[in-house]
Enzyme design. Structure first.
Site, mmCIF file in Angstrom:
data_model
loop_
_atom_site.group_PDB
_atom_site.id
_atom_site.type_symbol
_atom_site.label_atom_id
_atom_site.label_comp_id
_atom_site.label_asym_id
_atom_site.label_seq_id
_atom_site.Cartn_x
_atom_site.Cartn_y
_atom_site.Cartn_z
ATOM 1 N N SER A 187 0.847 -1.197 0.000
ATOM 2 C CA SER A 187 0.000 0.000 0.000
ATOM 3 C C SER A 187 0.876 1.238 0.000
ATOM 4 O O SER A 187 1.663 1.451 0.929
ATOM 5 C CB SER A 187 -0.896 0.008 1.238
ATOM 6 O OG SER A 187 -1.455 1.301 1.390
ATOM 7 N N HIS A 189 -1.107 -1.221 -4.359
ATOM 8 C CA HIS A 189 -2.389 -0.989 -3.692
ATOM 9 C C HIS A 189 -2.541 0.509 -3.418
ATOM 10 O O HIS A 189 -1.710 1.117 -2.749
ATOM 11 C CB HIS A 189 -2.444 -1.789 -2.388
ATOM 12 C CG HIS A 189 -3.756 -1.729 -1.680
ATOM 13 N ND1 HIS A 189 -4.833 -2.520 -2.024
ATOM 14 C CD2 HIS A 189 -4.175 -0.958 -0.639
ATOM 15 C CE1 HIS A 189 -5.845 -2.261 -1.205
ATOM 16 N NE2 HIS A 189 -5.479 -1.303 -0.365
ATOM 17 N N ASP A 202 -4.891 3.441 -1.898
ATOM 18 C CA ASP A 202 -5.994 3.681 -0.963
ATOM 19 C C ASP A 202 -6.613 5.057 -1.208
ATOM 20 O O ASP A 202 -5.995 6.084 -0.929
ATOM 21 C CB ASP A 202 -5.478 3.593 0.474
ATOM 22 C CG ASP A 202 -5.182 2.162 0.876
ATOM 23 O OD1 ASP A 202 -6.099 1.325 0.777
ATOM 24 O OD2 ASP A 202 -4.035 1.877 1.282
ATOM 25 N N MET A 230 -9.457 7.673 -0.234
ATOM 26 C CA MET A 230 -10.354 7.992 0.901
ATOM 27 C C MET A 230 -10.937 9.385 0.709
ATOM 28 O O MET A 230 -10.234 10.303 0.278
ATOM 29 C CB MET A 230 -9.573 7.949 2.212
ATOM 30 C CG MET A 230 -8.815 6.644 2.437
ATOM 31 S SD MET A 230 -8.109 6.584 4.087
ATOM 32 C CE MET A 230 -7.053 5.130 3.946
ATOM 33 N N HIS A 257 -8.352 0.744 -4.132
ATOM 34 C CA HIS A 257 -9.285 0.448 -3.029
ATOM 35 C C HIS A 257 -10.055 1.729 -2.721
ATOM 36 O O HIS A 257 -9.509 2.655 -2.123
ATOM 37 C CB HIS A 257 -8.451 -0.045 -1.836
ATOM 38 C CG HIS A 257 -9.206 -0.280 -0.580
ATOM 39 N ND1 HIS A 257 -8.584 -0.465 0.639
ATOM 40 C CD2 HIS A 257 -10.537 -0.378 -0.320
ATOM 41 C CE1 HIS A 257 -9.485 -0.656 1.587
ATOM 42 N NE2 HIS A 257 -10.684 -0.595 1.040
ATOM 43 N N MET A 286 -12.395 3.853 -0.745
ATOM 44 C CA MET A 286 -13.082 4.050 0.541
ATOM 45 C C MET A 286 -13.838 5.369 0.433
ATOM 46 O O MET A 286 -13.483 6.377 1.050
ATOM 47 C CB MET A 286 -12.056 4.048 1.683
ATOM 48 C CG MET A 286 -11.526 2.651 1.990
ATOM 49 S SD MET A 286 -9.962 2.654 2.899
ATOM 50 C CE MET A 286 -8.830 2.796 1.526
ATOM 51 N N MET A 292 -11.231 -6.553 5.168
ATOM 52 C CA MET A 292 -10.428 -5.632 5.982
ATOM 53 C C MET A 292 -10.054 -6.298 7.308
ATOM 54 O O MET A 292 -10.915 -6.859 7.998
ATOM 55 C CB MET A 292 -11.192 -4.339 6.267
ATOM 56 C CG MET A 292 -11.472 -3.466 5.053
ATOM 57 S SD MET A 292 -10.022 -3.019 4.076
ATOM 58 C CE MET A 292 -9.036 -2.142 5.299
ATOM 59 N N GLY A 341 -3.154 3.679 7.911
ATOM 60 C CA GLY A 341 -2.151 2.626 7.937
ATOM 61 C C GLY A 341 -1.622 2.450 9.347
ATOM 62 O O GLY A 341 -1.900 3.254 10.250
ATOM 63 N N ASP A 376 -6.339 -6.825 4.109
ATOM 64 C CA ASP A 376 -5.758 -5.478 4.142
ATOM 65 C C ASP A 376 -5.817 -4.926 5.560
ATOM 66 O O ASP A 376 -6.906 -4.744 6.111
ATOM 67 C CB ASP A 376 -6.551 -4.593 3.166
ATOM 68 C CG ASP A 376 -6.032 -3.164 3.079
ATOM 69 O OD1 ASP A 376 -5.008 -2.849 3.682
ATOM 70 O OD2 ASP A 376 -6.687 -2.371 2.366
ATOM 71 N N GLY A 410 1.220 -2.117 4.040
ATOM 72 C CA GLY A 410 1.728 -0.759 3.903
ATOM 73 C C GLY A 410 2.959 -0.543 4.744
ATOM 74 O O GLY A 410 4.088 -0.576 4.250
ATOM 75 N N SER A 411 2.765 -0.371 6.034
ATOM 76 C CA SER A 411 3.906 -0.071 6.900
ATOM 77 C C SER A 411 4.911 -1.218 6.944
ATOM 78 O O SER A 411 6.123 -0.968 6.987
ATOM 79 C CB SER A 411 3.426 0.301 8.308
ATOM 80 O OG SER A 411 2.412 -0.550 8.752
HETATM 81 C C1 DX5 Z 1 -6.408 1.183 5.518
HETATM 82 C C2 DX5 Z 1 -5.897 0.881 4.132
HETATM 83 C C3 DX5 Z 1 -4.751 -0.040 4.097
HETATM 84 C C4 DX5 Z 1 -3.513 0.473 4.803
HETATM 85 C C5 DX5 Z 1 -2.740 -0.716 5.277
HETATM 86 O O1 DX5 Z 1 -7.626 1.838 5.412
HETATM 87 O O2 DX5 Z 1 -6.928 0.294 3.355
HETATM 88 O O3 DX5 Z 1 -4.433 -0.407 2.761
HETATM 89 O O4 DX5 Z 1 -2.692 1.266 4.004
HETATM 90 O O5 DX5 Z 1 -1.678 -0.270 6.033
HETATM 91 P P1 DX5 Z 1 -0.900 -1.240 7.033
HETATM 92 O O6 DX5 Z 1 -0.372 -2.368 6.235
HETATM 93 O O7 DX5 Z 1 0.158 -0.341 7.595
HETATM 94 O O8 DX5 Z 1 -1.913 -1.683 8.075
HETATM 95 ZN ZN ZN Z 2 -6.417 -0.563 1.357
#
Ligand code: DX5
Ligand code: ZN
Length: 214
Positions: free
Chosen positions: A7, A30, A32, A34, A63, A65, A136, A143, A174, A196-197
């Site tokens: 991500s 990926h 995100d 939002m 993705h 949101m 999810m 993240g 995710d 992500g992280s």
């Molecule tokens: C959260 C996102 C994820 C997020 C995951 O709403 O949909 O894709 O970036 O981050 P990590 O892997 O750090 O939980």
């Molecule tokens: Zn995501």
């Protein structure tokens, strides 16, 4: 083989091209999106997806949101998304079907996403028509949150339904996916892991991507 979708929410947005090059041993990028309404955060929009499209050949897993995603799915497809996922909670069942149809009409892959409190059964009206289901494993919005292991029965139930109703469908998780949680996701039946992280904080990103494959 298990696929990894880093991500870019955890990337450096001032150096996105560099940070996408850093994940080229992965399978998807990926993205995100939002809107500050469906989730309490605002991130990436259509122009950024279009700019990313120009600097990578990797498939873009977008993705959404956002509320009423049917309003925007075609524009994300035109911007270069390869796969667009919409939350089942974000609109009426009728409009989620319409969003999936619009993504397919653009020649792209479509998926549905379930928030943690949404039961597995919510996927059933869409299961035969999507190419991916995303479960999810954190509340969407940010993240770096803690992995919710109690989502694993939901992943396992959906894997069972996929095997009988739509075996080519991918099953993605995710949120909070890291070296210590990837195996449980894979064991429950996920074949695409978003991280992500765990990816971007790693000193050796290709090694971390390989490690997450289980
Ligand atoms: C959260 C996102 C994820 C997020 C995951 O709403 O949909 O894709 O970036 O981050 P990590 O892997 O750090 O939980
Ligand atoms: Zn995501």
């Amino acid at each position: 083989m298990v696929k990894i979708a880093p991500s870019i929410l955890s990337a450096d947005f001032a150096n996105l091209e560099r940070d996408i090059q850093r994940i080229e041993t992965a399978d998807y990028v990926h993205v995100d999106v939002m809107d500050g309404m469906f989730v309490p955060n605002i991130t990436i929009g259509i122009p950024v997806v279009a700019s990313i499209r120009k600097v990578t050949k990797m498939p873009l897993d977008v993705h959404l949101m956002i509320v009423e995603p049917v309003r925007y799915v075609e524009r994300f497809c035109d911007a270069g998304a390869d796969l667009v996922t919409v939350h089942v909670e974000a609109d009426t069942e009728e409009n989620i079907h319409a969003a999936i149809a619009k993504i397919h009409a653009k020649g792209k892959r479509a998926g549905v996403v379930l928030k943690p409190k949404t039961p597995a059964e919510a996927v059933l009206p869409f299961l035969k028509e999507v190419e991916l289901v995303l479960v999810m494993t954190v509340e969407p919005g940010f993240g770096g949150q803690k992995f919710m292991a109690d989502m694993m029965p939901k992943v396992a139930a959906i894997r069972t339904w996929i095997e009988t109703e739509n075996p080519a469908c991918e099953l993605e998780v995710d949120g909070g996916v890291a070296p210590d949680t990837c195996k449980t996701c894979i064991d429950a039946g996920a074949n695409v892991l978003v991280a992500g992280s765990a990816v971007y904080k790693a000193a050796d990103i290709p090694a971390r991507i390989a490690e997450l494959r289980g």
